[in-house]
Design an enzyme around this catalytic site. Structure first.
Site, PDB file in Angstrom:
ATOM      1  CE  LYS A   1      -3.796  -2.153   2.575  1.00  0.00           C
ATOM      2  NZ  LYS A   1      -4.443  -2.309   3.883  1.00  0.00           N
TER       3      LYS A   1
ATOM      4  CG  ASP B   1     -10.672  -0.956   4.741  1.00  0.00           C
ATOM      5  OD1 ASP B   1     -10.405  -1.242   3.564  1.00  0.00           O
ATOM      6  OD2 ASP B   1      -9.963  -1.304   5.701  1.00  0.00           O
TER       7      ASP B   1
ATOM      8  CD  GLN C   1      -3.907  -4.833   6.725  1.00  0.00           C
ATOM      9  OE1 GLN C   1      -3.883  -3.819   6.044  1.00  0.00           O
ATOM     10  NE2 GLN C   1      -4.375  -5.965   6.264  1.00  0.00           N
TER      11      GLN C   1
END
Length: 294
Positions: free
Chosen positions: A55, A122, A99
């Site tokens: 990322k 997200d 995460q």
């Protein structure tokens, strides 16, 4: 006579989307806005660390800003919430990503809800889930959104088709169901969702025009469970031990070899859906930055 199964690679789709994003990023830069993402990583999970590094590289390459906050495994819920509060208040970060999976002592639902919905790139916050179900999404979860982009790129029509989803996770299965059922160009499908409680799974998979598999069970779907010409999106990514130098190989939730010549198309593992997930994270972070423009 068998079909020639088309292989749906994610990389060309990802490259096209990133090219389109460059204009958006350039326009924001002219306004003095650099799309910024805060990534919170708790613990030492090896797979998560690899993903987070990917990322970071992607954001740097696209002239966006990304910062990773590495926290020890024993970080308390209070400490993690305080960090999220700081990131919520920071104008430097337009998106926040925690995460997953988190260590067992942390409540992932509570942590997800702590992130401001306008920074939830997200798409996991209850408000964003609700807006998606309402048909007016603010942020669409990265993997399901990437799947829609992939199907559009390869000309796989969803309108009026029977889409069968195997897996009911909040990350893939449920948002995918909502998207494909929605009355829009890449939706308007009749959707069936299957899971561990489904009796006679092959009864449903054999009826699919489009089959999306996100079960976390390697090789679950085999050639005798599908109909000829079905389009298969294999979201699974599983490590199987072998005698290679790495000691493992990556496989999907579909038994790839057995469906070749039967399916109309399939995403490979690796190299299918994977490349699109980070691209859609970029997409959502740019969207979040655009939403705060003066």
């Amino acid at each position: 006579m068998s079909l020639t199964t088309e292989i749906l690679y994610g990389k060309p789709v990802s490259l096209q989307l990133r090219q389109e994003l460059k204009n958006e990023i350039s326009n924001l830069s002219n306004l003095g806005i650099i799309p910024g993402l805060a990534v919170v990583l708790v613990g030492e999970d090896a797979a998560s660390q690899v993903y987070v590094r990917s990322k970071s590289r992607a954001f740097k390459k696209m002239a966006c800003f990304s910062e990773t906050f590495n926290l020890p495994e024993n970080t308390s819920e209070t400490e993690l919430c305080l960090l999220i509060d700081e990131l919520n208040a920071s104008s430097k970060f337009h998106g926040i990503l925690v995460q997953l999976p988190l260590p067992a002592h942390l409540d992932s639902k509570k942590i997800t809800r702590r992130i401001l919905s306008r920074k939830d790139v997200d798409g996991f916050h209850p408000l964003n889930v609700g807006l998606l179900l309402e048909g007016q999404p603010q942020f669409i979860s990265c993997t399901p959104h990437g799947i829609l982009k992939l199907m559009a790129y390869y000309g796989i029509k969803t309108n009026g088709k029977h889409a069968v989803i195997v897996g009911r996770s909040n990350i893939v299965g449920k948002p995918m169901f909502a998207l494909l059922a929605e009355k829009m160009e890449y939706g308007n499908s009749t959707v069936t969702i299957c899971h561990t409680g489904t009796v006679d799974l092959s009864r449903y998979t054999s009826m699919a025009d489009i089959l999306i598999v996100a079960s976390g069970m390697p090789g679950l779907i085999t050639g005798n469970m599908i109909s000829e010409g079905v389009h298969i999106i294999d979201v699974g990514i599983n490590r199987i031990k072998d005698n290679s130098e790495k000691g493992y190989r990556l496989v999907g939730d579909v038994d790839y070899e057995s469906i070749l010549g039967i399916a109309g198309s399939i995403t490979p593992v690796p190299g299918g859906v994977g490349p699109l997930t980070i691209t859609m994270l970029l997409y959502n972070t740019v969207l979040a930055a655009k939403n705060i423009r003066p």
